[in-house]
Design an enzyme around this catalytic site. Structure first.
Site, PDB file in Angstrom:
ATOM      1  N   TYR A   1       3.969  12.310   9.263  1.00  0.00           N
ATOM      2  CA  TYR A   1       5.193  12.051   8.621  1.00  0.00           C
ATOM      3  C   TYR A   1       4.963  10.573   7.917  1.00  0.00           C
ATOM      4  O   TYR A   1       5.631  10.276   6.774  1.00  0.00           O
ATOM      5  CB  TYR A   1       6.289  11.540   9.752  1.00  0.00           C
ATOM      6  CG  TYR A   1       7.520  11.859   9.135  1.00  0.00           C
ATOM      7  CD1 TYR A   1       8.476  12.797   9.232  1.00  0.00           C
ATOM      8  CD2 TYR A   1       8.319  10.543   8.764  1.00  0.00           C
ATOM      9  CE1 TYR A   1       9.755  13.283   8.890  1.00  0.00           C
ATOM     10  CE2 TYR A   1       9.577  10.877   8.450  1.00  0.00           C
ATOM     11  CZ  TYR A   1      10.276  12.086   8.382  1.00  0.00           C
ATOM     12  OH  TYR A   1      11.583  12.395   7.737  1.00  0.00           O
TER      13      TYR A   1
ATOM     14  N   ARG B   1     -13.675   3.641   0.582  1.00  0.00           N
ATOM     15  CA  ARG B   1     -12.910   2.905   1.585  1.00  0.00           C
ATOM     16  C   ARG B   1     -13.726   2.224   2.378  1.00  0.00           C
ATOM     17  O   ARG B   1     -13.478   0.903   2.641  1.00  0.00           O
ATOM     18  CB  ARG B   1     -12.133   3.693   2.480  1.00  0.00           C
ATOM     19  CG  ARG B   1     -10.883   4.195   1.754  1.00  0.00           C
ATOM     20  CD  ARG B   1      -9.758   5.102   2.662  1.00  0.00           C
ATOM     21  NE  ARG B   1      -8.871   5.524   2.055  1.00  0.00           N
ATOM     22  CZ  ARG B   1      -8.105   6.524   2.629  1.00  0.00           C
ATOM     23  NH1 ARG B   1      -8.062   6.884   3.690  1.00  0.00           N
ATOM     24  NH2 ARG B   1      -6.940   6.716   1.744  1.00  0.00           N
TER      25      ARG B   1
END
Ligand code: FAD
Length: 509
Positions: free
Chosen positions: A56, A289
Site C-alpha cells: 500500500y 541504490r
C-alpha cells in the site's frame, strides 16, 4: 531449534479446511488469489489490514519495458543483472522481463489506472540504475492505486475470503509436507488445513529501528520456514534506500522520498552544499541504490549533520503538487516546501532481497508450500534490487504460482482432513526488550558493517537466546520477537558464511 513456538494439538482446537490458504494481504497475496481458478475455495489471512502493508505504501511504480520505441527487454534484463551485482538468477530474471508487460496489462484489465498522456501512451518514470524511463506509475501512490483495485476485486470474488487482524503463528507440516497453518485469532488458537499454502508475508523491515516498512513487517513467514527446516537464501542481502526523510525525533516507520524525485532531476548535496555523486558513479544521483546509500553514509561521517539534502527547488510548486502529491503533502506537514526548501534525507532499511528459497514457480523446499513477494527469494534481485522490480516480481511469480497450482489441482492427492498434529513443547519468552534488539541491528548490521561489528552482534544475539523463560501463554508480541531474533540469527550466519569464505573483513557492499 523448536519446530513450533506454542504447544497445541489439532484434535483439541477449532479446525477449518480450505483448498488454498494465503498468508498476508499485500500485492503478492491479492494478485495470486485473483489469478487462481475460481472453483477453488481460498482464504487470505493477514495480521493487519490491507492498508497496513508495504504494498500500500509503494510510491514509484512497477518496472516494465512498455515503451516499444525506446526500451527493449534486453536493456531491462541487463539493468536488472548489473544492479544485482552479478548475483541474480539469470533464468528468473528472464522470466521477470518476459512476463512484465503481460502482467501490467492484466492489472489494467482488473481496473488499475496508470498515468498516460492524451494519446494513451504511458507516462513512464525514471529511477536509479535504469538506463531508460520504464516505471509504470499512478502518481506517487502506485501501491495504493493497485491495492484498492485488487482488494475490491477480491471482495467481489465469491470463492475468496479475506480475514484481517488474525496472526499466523506457524505453518503446519506433516512428513515434510505443508498441510496448513496455525493462527492466533483473538487469543484463540485455531488450525486451518489446506491443500496448498502460500506465504506472502512480506519482508523484515521492523527488525531495524528505522525502516520505511509498514509496522507489522517482521519476517514472520521466513521464521516459520526456518522452524520447519525449509530452505532460505541470501539472508544477508538487505537494501537500504538512500533517500528516506530524516527526522531526529522519530523512530520506527520512516517516510520514503521516492527515487522518482531524483528521476525528475533532484540532486543530493552534503551540508556544505557540494554535490558528491558526480565523482562516484557515471549515473550520478541515479546510480544503483547500494552505491548512493554508501556515498551518503561517507558524507555523513565527514560532516556534522546526520543527513544530506535533496534539492528539487528548480520545479515550481504547482508542478510538484501534481507530480508528487503524497510526498509534497508529507513534506509540508514537516514545514518543508519542496519548491523552496531542501529535503533532509538519510539511508534507511527498505527492502529484503533474501528470503524463503523458491523455484521459478514459487515452490519452496517444503511440498505444497509456496512463497511469493518480498518474503520469497526468487533470485531476481541478486545482491541489490533494481528500483520498482519488487511489485513486478510479486505479480510475475504470483501468477506463476497460481498457474502451477491450477496445473496440479485434482491430480495430486488432497490432504487428509483428519490429520492430527501435536506439539508438546512449552512456549518460551525472550527476556531482552525488543527496542534494544532493533537498535543493535541499526548499530552493528548497517551499510558500513564490519566483520567485527557482525561478530559482536552475533554474541549479543546468542546471549539473549540463552536468556529465555518458559511461559504458559505466548502473546503475538512474544512470537514476533522470537521471529525477529530467528531471522537476525539467519542473517548473521549468512553474512559470516559468505564473507568468511572470501575475506575476513566485511564491507557491506
Ligand atoms: C515505502 C515503500 C515504497 C515502496 N515503493 C515501491 C515501488 O514504487 N515499486 C516497487 O516495486 N516496490 C516498492 N516497494 C517495495 C514493495 O512495496 C514491496 O516489496 C511489496 O509491496 C511487498 O509485497 P508483499 O505482498 O510481498 O508484502 P506486503 O505488502 O508487505 O504484505 C505483507 C502481508 O503479510 C502480512 N503478514 C506478515 N506476517 C504475518 C503473520 N504472522 N500473520 C498474518 N499476516 C502476516 C502483513 O500483515 C501483510 O498483509 C516499496 C516499499 C516501501 C516500504
Amino acid at each position: 531449534m523448536r519446530d513450533y513456538v506454542i504447544p497445541f494439538d489439532t484434535d483439541n482446537i477449532p479446525k477449518e479446511y480450505v483448498d488454498v490458504v494465503i498468508v498476508g494481504c499485500g500485492v503478492a497475496s491479492l494478485y495470486t488469489a485473483l489469478m487462481l481458478p475460481d472453483n477453488l475455495n481460498i482464504t487470505i489471512i493477514a495480521k493487519e489490514t490491507y492498508k497496513e502493508t508495504n504494498s500500500y505504501l509503494a510510491q514509484g511504480g512497477v518496472a516494465a519495458p512498455c515503451d516499444k520505441e525506446n526500451d527493449m527487454k534486453e536493456l531491462f534484463f541487463n539493468d536488472t543483472l548489473t544492479c544485482g551485482r552479478g548475483e541474480s538468477d539469470v533464468e528468473a530474471v528472464k522470466i521477470l522481463v518476459n512476463e512484465a508487460v503481460d502482467n501490467i496489462l492484466n492489472l489494467e484489465n482488473l481496473g488499475v489506472k496508470f498515468d498516460k498522456d492524451k494519446t494513451g501512451k504511458y507516462l513512464l518514470g525514471k529511477e536509479g540504475a535504469h538506463s531508460v524511463s520504464r516505471i509504470v506509475r499512478a502518481g506517487d501512490f502506485t501501491g495504493k492505486s493497485i491495492m484498492e483495485v485488487l482488494y475490491n476485486q477480491v471482495e467481489k470474488s465469491k470463492n475468496i475470503t479475506i480475514r484481517e487482524n488474525i496472526f499466523v503463528v506457524d505453518i503446519l507440516t506433516y512428513k515434510n509436507k505443508c498441510v496448513g497453518i496455525l493462527v492466533l485469532d483473538n487469543k484463540n488458537i485455531k488450525s486451518i488445513l489446506s491443500n496448498y499454502i502460500i506465504l506472502s508475508s512480506g519482508g523484515i523491515g521492523n527488525i531495524y529501528e528505522h525502516t520505511t516498512n509498514a509496522k507489522g513487517i517482521n519476517g514472520d513467514g521466513i521464521a516459520m520456514v526456518l522452524r520447519a527446516n525449509g530452505a532460505v537464501s541470501n539472508m544477508s542481502y538487505i537494501q537500504f534506500h538512500p533517500t528516506v526523510f530524516y527526522d531526529s525525533s522519530h523512530n520506527g516507520q520512516s517516510f520514503l522520498i521516492s527515487e522518482a524525485v531524483r528521476g525528475e532531476g533532484a540532486i543530493l548535496y552534503n551540508e556544505n552544499g557540494e554535490r558528491f555523486m558526480e565523482k562516484i558513479h557515471p549515473m550520478k544521483d541515479l546510480a544503483p541504490r547500494d552505491i548512493v546509500s554508501s556515498a551518503i553514509i561517507e558524507q555523513i561521517k565527514k560532516q556534522i549533520a546526520p543527513c544530506v539534502y535533496l534539492d528539487i527547488t528548480h520545479w515550481d510548486e504547482e508542478a510538484l503538487r501534481l507530480r508528487f502529491p503524497t510526498i509534497f503533502e508529507f513534506c509540508m506537514s514537516k514545514n518543508i516546501n519542496m519548491a523552496e526548501d531542501l529535503i533532509p534525507v538519510a539511508p534507511r532499511m527498505h527492502y529484503f532481497m533474501g528470503g524463503i528459497k523458491v523455484d521459478i514457480n514459487g515452490q519452496t523446499s517444503i511440498d505444497n508450500l509456496y512463497a511469493s513477494g518480498e518474503c520469497s527469494c526468487t533470485g531476481v534481485h541478486g545482491k541489490n534490487r533494481l528500483a520498482s522490480n519488487s511489485l513486478l516480481e510479486a505479480l510475475v511469480f504470483g501468477r506463476r504460482i497460481a498457474r502451477n497450482i491450477e496445473s496440479k489441482y485434482g491430480k495430486s492427492t488432497k490432504i487428509d482432513k483428519n490429520i492430527r498434529i501435536k506439539n508438546n513443547d512449552s512456549s518460551y519468552k525472550i527476556l531482552q526488550d525488543r527496542s534494544s534488539i532493533t537498535k543493535w541491528m541499526e548499530q552493528y548490521f548497517g551499510i558500513d558493517r564490519t566483520y567485527y561489528s557482525v561478530k559482536h552482534l552475533e554474541t549479543k544475539i546468542n546471549n539473549i537466546l540463552n536468556d529465555t523463560i518458559e511461559i504458559d501463554y505466548c502473546s503475538r508480541d512474544d512470537i514476533e520477537k522470537i521471529n525477529a531474533v530467528m531471522v537476525i540469527k539467519a542473517i548473521i550466519n549468512d553474512e559470516l558464511n559468505k564473507k568468511l569464505s572470501k575475506n575476513n573483513l566485511i564491507n557491506a557492499n
